[in-house]
Design an enzyme around this catalytic site. Structure first.
Site, PDB file in Angstrom:
ATOM      1  N   ASN A 201     -39.199  74.051 -48.828  1.00 38.43           N
ATOM      2  CA  ASN A 201     -40.413  74.159 -49.631  1.00 38.43           C
ATOM      3  C   ASN A 201     -40.871  72.755 -50.057  1.00 38.43           C
ATOM      4  O   ASN A 201     -40.195  71.772 -49.785  1.00 38.43           O
ATOM      5  CB  ASN A 201     -40.212  75.081 -50.837  1.00 38.43           C
ATOM      6  CG  ASN A 201     -39.109  74.581 -51.751  1.00 38.43           C
ATOM      7  OD1 ASN A 201     -39.229  73.523 -52.359  1.00 38.43           O
ATOM      8  ND2 ASN A 201     -38.012  75.340 -51.837  1.00 38.43           N
ATOM      9  N   LYS A 281     -30.290  74.275 -30.439  1.00 39.48           N
ATOM     10  CA  LYS A 281     -31.722  74.482 -30.656  1.00 39.48           C
ATOM     11  C   LYS A 281     -32.150  75.793 -29.970  1.00 39.48           C
ATOM     12  O   LYS A 281     -31.924  75.950 -28.756  1.00 39.48           O
ATOM     13  CB  LYS A 281     -32.491  73.300 -30.056  1.00 39.48           C
ATOM     14  CG  LYS A 281     -33.978  73.387 -30.265  1.00 39.48           C
ATOM     15  CD  LYS A 281     -34.669  72.108 -29.806  1.00 39.48           C
ATOM     16  CE  LYS A 281     -36.166  72.289 -29.824  1.00 39.48           C
ATOM     17  NZ  LYS A 281     -36.798  72.173 -28.541  1.00 39.48           N
ATOM     18  N   PHE A 317     -36.245  77.382 -65.150  1.00 38.79           N
ATOM     19  CA  PHE A 317     -37.670  77.190 -64.913  1.00 38.79           C
ATOM     20  C   PHE A 317     -38.242  78.470 -64.318  1.00 38.79           C
ATOM     21  O   PHE A 317     -37.524  79.221 -63.643  1.00 38.79           O
ATOM     22  CB  PHE A 317     -37.906  76.041 -63.913  1.00 38.79           C
ATOM     23  CG  PHE A 317     -38.057  74.702 -64.585  1.00 38.79           C
ATOM     24  CD1 PHE A 317     -36.981  74.095 -65.200  1.00 38.79           C
ATOM     25  CD2 PHE A 317     -39.284  74.040 -64.586  1.00 38.79           C
ATOM     26  CE1 PHE A 317     -37.108  72.863 -65.811  1.00 38.79           C
ATOM     27  CE2 PHE A 317     -39.425  72.802 -65.188  1.00 38.79           C
ATOM     28  CZ  PHE A 317     -38.340  72.213 -65.807  1.00 38.79           C
TER      29      PHE A 317
END
Ligand code: CTP
Length: 389
Positions: A201, A281, A317
């Protein structure tokens, strides 16, 4: 308190004896350390008479390690006046005389500086950079003030008045979190999908780093557990623990929390992670879409709420977009918090990636402190003031 007054070679050195006198009057024990240049402005006899102790100014006098014994003796070091030269030396780690050697040896104890110099010198980017470096290590600056300077011009560069320095020392002496340890979490978490991709994020970590700096500034030792960020903590009282994923953050935070007086969890922890992480990958599999299965991460804040014992303060928070106060209040109760800091995404300038924030600090007792739009440093200070009273 046992205070060492360090004097460097600027005209304001003539005010140093007055500073020593005021400190002694305020009940402190004082010893002086001076550079060679300082003694061009104020004499040894004056400093020894007002302090009532021998002056330390010669690194090699009688072959003793005076800088170490003086460091052990002193509880605070006040450099007044502090020239551009001594500020630059400390910022660069140079120890080439009695005072600069003492200053480096004094690391880990409170240092206050009262800069004094010509206004152009004070404004020079090198001096400003050095001052910022010292501040980031927890060294407190008192002044300089604006006014008439010895060179005849007016500007910012005057040493703060001795009484102002004494008052600032008084505030420093009562650092309210002295001896306490606090945990802070910061930044995003990255949840690996394969060997080159992750879910993350936009959290920058700035709020958590500002909280850690504010706690350290109030005298606390800080365990700062941070997800991936480019930020660095220079204050020696901040112990940085770098992690990547929510589970790593969980392990570090739960390990440290039992030894802490409190914790402020500001990290933007990913609620979910890929159920599996490929060790190579992942290749396109030929189909149009791809489904990634996610599983829930452990809730660090709720876990600490369950572990919390008498005397510990836990602050979380909440980032909300609607029903803000009611949702924050619910989180506070559900996770057994003492305070919750609410960021409303409706407030412009609050949240991710910006340098400002606007918060509501809601207490378990129903109190609510609302901040105006402030810098993240100012918000951090307000949070610390509110949750540590
Ligand atoms: N938090 C945490 N561990 C998690 C998720 C969140 O420690 N796995 C902490 C954050 O650091 C923050 C608080 O929890 O202090 C609020 O996070 P938030 O994502 O807003 O709350 P959630 O409880 O996850 O609720 P929701 O996503 O439903 O709003």
């Amino acid at each position: 308190m046992k205070i060492i007054v360090g004097i460097t070679g600027g005209i304001a050195a003539y005010k140093a004896p007055e500073l020593v006198r005021l400190l002694k009057k305020a009940g402190h024990e004082v010893r002086c350390a001076a550079t060679e240049h300082a003694l061009e402005f104020v004499t040894r006899v004056t400093l020894e008479t007002v302090s009532g102790a021998p002056l330390y100014s010669d690194l090699f006098a009688s072959g003793r390690t005076e800088h170490i014994s003086l460091k052990d003796w002193g509880e605070m070091l006040v450099v007044a006046p502090a020239t551009a030269n001594i500020i630059g030396k400390v910022a660069s780690g140079i120890a080439d005389d009695a005072l600069s050697t003492l200053l480096l040896a004094f690391s880990g104890k409170p240092v206050v500086m009262a800069p004094a110099m010509n206004c152009e010198m004070w404004a020079h980017p090198a001096v400003q950079r050095n001052v910022e470096t010292l501040k980031s290590w927890g060294i407190r600056m008192v002044g300089p003030a604006e006014g008439e300077l010895a060179c005849g011009v007016s500007g910012v560069g005057r040493m703060a008045e001795p009484q102002q320095i004494v008052d600032a020392i008084g505030e420093g002496a009562t650092l309210k979190l002295n001896g306490e340890r606090w945990l802070v979490t910061a930044g995003p978490t990255y949840e690996r999908i394969d060997s080159v991709r992750f879910i993350g994020n936009y959290s920058s970590g700035k709020m958590g780093f500002a909280l850690a700096e504010a706690l350290a500034g109030a005298g606390a030792k800080v365990e700062l557990v941070t997800g991936p960020t480019s930020l660095n903590a220079a204050n020696p009282h901040i112990h940085l623990i770098r992690v990547e994923s929510a589970r790593e953050m969980y392990a570090a935070a739960t390990e440290v929390f039992p030894r802490c007086h409190g914790a402020i969890l500001s990290a933007a922890v990913a609620d979910y992670r890929p159920a599996e992480c490929a060790d190579h990958k992942l290749k396109k599999n030929g189909s149009e879409g791809m489904t990634l299965e996610l599983v829930q991460n452990p809730d660090i804040l709720a876990t600490l709420g369950g572990m919390k014992h008498e005397g510990q303060t836990l602050v979380g928070f909440a980032l909300e977009t609607d029903n803000e106060e009611a949702n924050a209040q619910r989180k506070l109760e559900k996770k057994n918090l003492d305070y919750i800091v609410l960021n409303s995404l409706r407030d412009k300038g609050a949240g991710f990636g910006v340098d400002t924030n606007k918060v509501y600090i809601i207490g378990r007792d129903g109190s609510c402190t609302e901040s105006p739009l402030l810098s993240k440093q100012e918000v951090a200070q307000l949070i610390i003031n509110t949750v540590t009273t």
